[in-house]
Scaffold this motif. Structure first.
Motif, PDB file in Angstrom:
ATOM      1  N   ALA A   2      22.035  42.493   9.908  1.00 36.83           N
ATOM      2  CA  ALA A   2      22.356  43.895  10.164  1.00 36.83           C
ATOM      3  C   ALA A   2      22.003  44.338  11.577  1.00 36.83           C
ATOM      4  O   ALA A   2      22.752  45.096  12.210  1.00 36.83           O
ATOM      5  N   TYR A   3      20.851  43.892  12.093  1.00 30.65           N
ATOM      6  CA  TYR A   3      20.337  44.432  13.348  1.00 30.65           C
ATOM      7  C   TYR A   3      20.292  43.425  14.491  1.00 30.65           C
ATOM      8  O   TYR A   3      19.936  43.791  15.617  1.00 30.65           O
ATOM      9  N   GLY A   4      20.618  42.182  14.214  1.00 28.84           N
ATOM     10  CA  GLY A   4      20.697  41.195  15.280  1.00 28.84           C
ATOM     11  C   GLY A   4      19.384  40.570  15.691  1.00 28.84           C
ATOM     12  O   GLY A   4      19.338  39.810  16.660  1.00 28.84           O
ATOM     13  N   LEU A   5      18.301  40.861  14.982  1.00 28.77           N
ATOM     14  CA  LEU A   5      17.004  40.247  15.253  1.00 28.77           C
ATOM     15  C   LEU A   5      16.145  40.378  14.000  1.00 28.77           C
ATOM     16  O   LEU A   5      16.449  41.160  13.100  1.00 28.77           O
ATOM     17  N   THR A   6      15.074  39.590  13.934  1.00 32.11           N
ATOM     18  CA  THR A   6      14.227  39.596  12.746  1.00 32.11           C
ATOM     19  C   THR A   6      13.342  40.835  12.741  1.00 32.11           C
ATOM     20  O   THR A   6      13.144  41.477  13.786  1.00 32.11           O
ATOM     21  N   PRO A   7      12.758  41.192  11.594  1.00 37.98           N
ATOM     22  CA  PRO A   7      11.822  42.326  11.573  1.00 37.98           C
ATOM     23  C   PRO A   7      10.656  42.144  12.538  1.00 37.98           C
ATOM     24  O   PRO A   7      10.240  43.105  13.205  1.00 37.98           O
ATOM     25  N   GLU A   8      10.137  40.924  12.629  1.00 42.47           N
ATOM     26  CA  GLU A   8       9.010  40.669  13.533  1.00 42.47           C
ATOM     27  C   GLU A   8       9.414  40.910  14.991  1.00 42.47           C
ATOM     28  O   GLU A   8       8.677  41.547  15.756  1.00 42.47           O
ATOM     29  N   ASP A   9      10.599  40.405  15.368  1.00 43.85           N
ATOM     30  CA  ASP A   9      11.070  40.607  16.745  1.00 43.85           C
ATOM     31  C   ASP A   9      11.356  42.079  17.014  1.00 43.85           C
ATOM     32  O   ASP A   9      11.102  42.580  18.113  1.00 43.85           O
ATOM     33  N   ASP A  10      11.888  42.764  15.995  1.00 46.13           N
ATOM     34  CA  ASP A  10      12.186  44.188  16.154  1.00 46.13           C
ATOM     35  C   ASP A  10      10.904  44.978  16.349  1.00 46.13           C
ATOM     36  O   ASP A  10      10.811  45.851  17.216  1.00 46.13           O
ATOM     37  N   ARG A  11       9.882  44.666  15.577  1.00 51.84           N
ATOM     38  CA  ARG A  11       8.597  45.367  15.718  1.00 51.84           C
ATOM     39  C   ARG A  11       7.977  45.080  17.074  1.00 51.84           C
ATOM     40  O   ARG A  11       7.449  46.001  17.728  1.00 51.84           O
ATOM     41  N   ASP A  12       8.049  43.839  17.534  1.00 51.53           N
ATOM     42  CA  ASP A  12       7.507  43.499  18.857  1.00 51.53           C
ATOM     43  C   ASP A  12       8.247  44.253  19.955  1.00 51.53           C
ATOM     44  O   ASP A  12       7.639  44.758  20.904  1.00 51.53           O
ATOM     45  N   ARG A  13       9.579  44.336  19.821  1.00 52.03           N
ATOM     46  CA  ARG A  13      10.384  45.030  20.820  1.00 52.03           C
ATOM     47  C   ARG A  13      10.039  46.516  20.870  1.00 52.03           C
ATOM     48  O   ARG A  13       9.868  47.103  21.943  1.00 52.03           O
ATOM     49  N   ARG A  66       5.769  41.178   3.714  1.00 56.47           N
ATOM     50  CA  ARG A  66       5.907  40.999   2.264  1.00 56.47           C
ATOM     51  C   ARG A  66       5.919  42.343   1.537  1.00 56.47           C
ATOM     52  O   ARG A  66       6.737  42.570   0.649  1.00 56.47           O
ATOM     53  N   GLU A  67       5.024  43.242   1.925  1.00 56.66           N
ATOM     54  CA  GLU A  67       4.984  44.556   1.292  1.00 56.66           C
ATOM     55  C   GLU A  67       6.245  45.355   1.598  1.00 56.66           C
ATOM     56  O   GLU A  67       6.786  46.050   0.729  1.00 56.66           O
ATOM     57  N   ILE A  68       6.724  45.259   2.826  1.00 56.77           N
ATOM     58  CA  ILE A  68       7.944  45.977   3.202  1.00 56.77           C
ATOM     59  C   ILE A  68       9.131  45.468   2.397  1.00 56.77           C
ATOM     60  O   ILE A  68       9.962  46.246   1.906  1.00 56.77           O
ATOM     61  N   ALA A  69       9.215  44.150   2.238  1.00 58.57           N
ATOM     62  CA  ALA A  69      10.316  43.564   1.474  1.00 58.57           C
ATOM     63  C   ALA A  69      10.312  44.084   0.043  1.00 58.57           C
ATOM     64  O   ALA A  69      11.345  44.535  -0.478  1.00 58.57           O
ATOM     65  N   LEU A  70       9.161  44.054  -0.610  1.00 59.30           N
ATOM     66  CA  LEU A  70       9.089  44.482  -2.001  1.00 59.30           C
ATOM     67  C   LEU A  70       9.362  45.979  -2.149  1.00 59.30           C
ATOM     68  O   LEU A  70      10.023  46.411  -3.096  1.00 59.30           O
ATOM     69  N   SER A  71       8.879  46.789  -1.199  1.00 54.08           N
ATOM     70  CA  SER A  71       9.057  48.233  -1.308  1.00 54.08           C
ATOM     71  C   SER A  71      10.483  48.661  -1.038  1.00 54.08           C
ATOM     72  O   SER A  71      10.867  49.790  -1.369  1.00 54.08           O
ATOM     73  N   SER A  72      11.282  47.795  -0.446  1.00 54.43           N
ATOM     74  CA  SER A  72      12.684  48.128  -0.197  1.00 54.43           C
ATOM     75  C   SER A  72      13.639  47.296  -1.049  1.00 54.43           C
ATOM     76  O   SER A  72      14.831  47.223  -0.772  1.00 54.43           O
ATOM     77  N   GLY A  73      13.097  46.661  -2.095  1.00 56.96           N
ATOM     78  CA  GLY A  73      13.947  46.019  -3.089  1.00 56.96           C
ATOM     79  C   GLY A  73      14.417  44.624  -2.765  1.00 56.96           C
ATOM     80  O   GLY A  73      15.386  44.144  -3.368  1.00 56.96           O
ATOM     81  N   PHE A  74      13.736  43.933  -1.847  1.00 56.50           N
ATOM     82  CA  PHE A  74      14.090  42.545  -1.534  1.00 56.50           C
ATOM     83  C   PHE A  74      13.081  41.616  -2.203  1.00 56.50           C
ATOM     84  O   PHE A  74      11.890  41.915  -2.265  1.00 56.50           O
ATOM     85  N   SER A  75      13.577  40.492  -2.675  1.00 58.54           N
ATOM     86  CA  SER A  75      12.748  39.622  -3.507  1.00 58.54           C
ATOM     87  C   SER A  75      11.651  38.913  -2.726  1.00 58.54           C
ATOM     88  O   SER A  75      10.646  38.490  -3.307  1.00 58.54           O
ATOM     89  N   SER A  76      11.835  38.748  -1.418  1.00 55.45           N
ATOM     90  CA  SER A  76      10.868  37.999  -0.611  1.00 55.45           C
ATOM     91  C   SER A  76      11.031  38.370   0.855  1.00 55.45           C
ATOM     92  O   SER A  76      12.074  38.910   1.258  1.00 55.45           O
ATOM     93  N   PRO A  77      10.029  38.061   1.693  1.00 63.66           N
ATOM     94  CA  PRO A  77      10.190  38.286   3.132  1.00 63.66           C
ATOM     95  C   PRO A  77      11.376  37.513   3.701  1.00 63.66           C
ATOM     96  O   PRO A  77      12.065  38.019   4.588  1.00 63.66           O
ATOM     97  N   ALA A  78      11.617  36.306   3.177  1.00 63.83           N
ATOM     98  CA  ALA A  78      12.736  35.513   3.689  1.00 63.83           C
ATOM     99  C   ALA A  78      14.068  36.208   3.423  1.00 63.83           C
ATOM    100  O   ALA A  78      14.961  36.225   4.280  1.00 63.83           O
ATOM    101  N   ALA A  79      14.199  36.798   2.218  1.00 64.36           N
ATOM    102  CA  ALA A  79      15.444  37.501   1.890  1.00 64.36           C
ATOM    103  C   ALA A  79      15.628  38.715   2.796  1.00 64.36           C
ATOM    104  O   ALA A  79      16.738  38.971   3.299  1.00 64.36           O
ATOM    105  N   LEU A  80      14.557  39.471   3.029  1.00 60.62           N
ATOM    106  CA  LEU A  80      14.648  40.623   3.924  1.00 60.62           C
ATOM    107  C   LEU A  80      14.952  40.165   5.341  1.00 60.62           C
ATOM    108  O   LEU A  80      15.817  40.749   6.020  1.00 60.62           O
TER     109      LEU A  80
END
Length: 316
Positions: A290-301, A269-283
């Motif tokens: 753009a990257y072929g996986l979700t932020p959560e999956d990218d962080r886990d990888r 949620r904080e990352i979404a707001l700090s990069s100009g996205f209205s919600s985590p879902a929008a980000l």
């Protein structure tokens, strides 16, 4: 590995050319144990940080998320070196542990462009620069491997003068020595051009976008600020960058978000707001596109890669 060898090799060559051992260096790790580089090449330190002898300079090389196993002891050792007169430096991601130790407070820091968002997020009060090298009193910060080579050439010039410095540069086919005030070349996203190669209206629009990642500004307002019509800006962007200003702006905000996914533990949620996205879902939706996986999956990888390889992603 590139950052380390780019600083050591010119010093070795200067010693050989001048016929004297003017420069000496030691590899140091927190506990003296071997350290594997991001290229999977192991380096065997000469000693542990606590056991290092006299040092004129101490340069830190680290991924942005690098931490001491014993932070209090490690950061204390760095501060002790500073108190006893050593010049401390950070190369590429090495500025992060230097800042965490409080040793960049009140100093201007050169931060590699690919870590700039993560650094300003963790250290919002620190002054930064795009200069490839920043010497600020007894702190030296260096943006990357090639800049490390330039810093070594400065040390050689101070010790041996221009003739040896030029010969060292020619040994390695280093075309020129970059002096003070040289800025980093930053690639325009997914383009063959660097930011300093773009027409002024496009470059100015990019500067405005960079200043408004958290609070996106309408393309029409950008055009009004730089005195150009939206249609003309659209043509310039598609010609120079291959996409519309709107899509390019979104890509910049996604890249900023990805730095925070990779190099911070901030919630989505904080990352979404700090990069100009209205919600985590929008980000999450745009990130997956753009990257072929979700932020959560990218962080886990990324975290799994670090655990297995002991390496930052990406390395510089």
């Amino acid at each position: 590995m590139a950052c380390l060898t780019s600083m050591i090799e010119p010093l070795r060559a200067a010693n050989e050319i001048a016929g004297t051992r003017a420069f000496a260096w030691s590899l140091i790790s927190e506990d003296g144990a071997p350290v594997e580089s991001s290229a999977a090449v192991a380096f065997h330190p000469n000693c542990a940080l606590a056991g290092a002898g006299h040092l004129d300079y101490l340069f830190l090389l680290s991924p942005p998320n690098g931490h001491f196993a014993e932070p209090r002891k490690g950061y204390g050792a760095l501060r002790n070196r500073a108190r006893h007169g050593a010049t401390l430096g950070g190369v590429s991601g090495g500025v992060f542990p230097l800042a965490r130790a409080g040793l960049l407070d009140g100093h201007i820091t050169s931060v590699h462009w690919c870590y700039a968002t993560a650094f300003s997020d963790e250290f919002p009060e620190h002054r930064t620069t795009d200069d490839v090298i920043m010497v600020d009193r007894r702190r030296v910060t260096i943006s990357g491997a090639a800049a490390g080579f330039d810093l070594a050439l400065r040390l050689i010039k101070n010790r041996f003068g221009d003739a040896v410095t030029t010969e060292v540069a020619c040994w390695f086919q280093h075309p020129f020595v970059r002096g003070d005030g040289v800025r980093q070349r930053i690639p325009a996203l997914r383009s063959t051009a660097a930011s300093d190669m773009l027409p002024e209206p496009v470059a100015e629009a990019l500067r405005i976008m960079d200043d408004h990642l958290e609070d996106p500004i309408a393309v029409g307002d950008i055009c009004e600020q730089i005195g150009i019509s939206p249609r003309h800006l659209e043509r310039l962007f598609k010609m120079q960058l291959g996409k519309s200003p709107k899509l390019y702006y979104r890509a910049k905000r996604l890249d900023a978000a990805r730095q925070l996914v990779m190099y911070s533990n901030r919630p989505l949620r904080e990352i979404a707001l700090s990069s100009g996205f209205s919600s985590p879902a929008a980000l999450r939706r745009r990130y997956a596109e753009a990257y072929g996986l979700t932020p959560e999956d990218d962080r886990d990888r990324i975290n799994m890669f670090r655990v297995q390889q002991n390496a930052p992603v990406p390395s510089s």
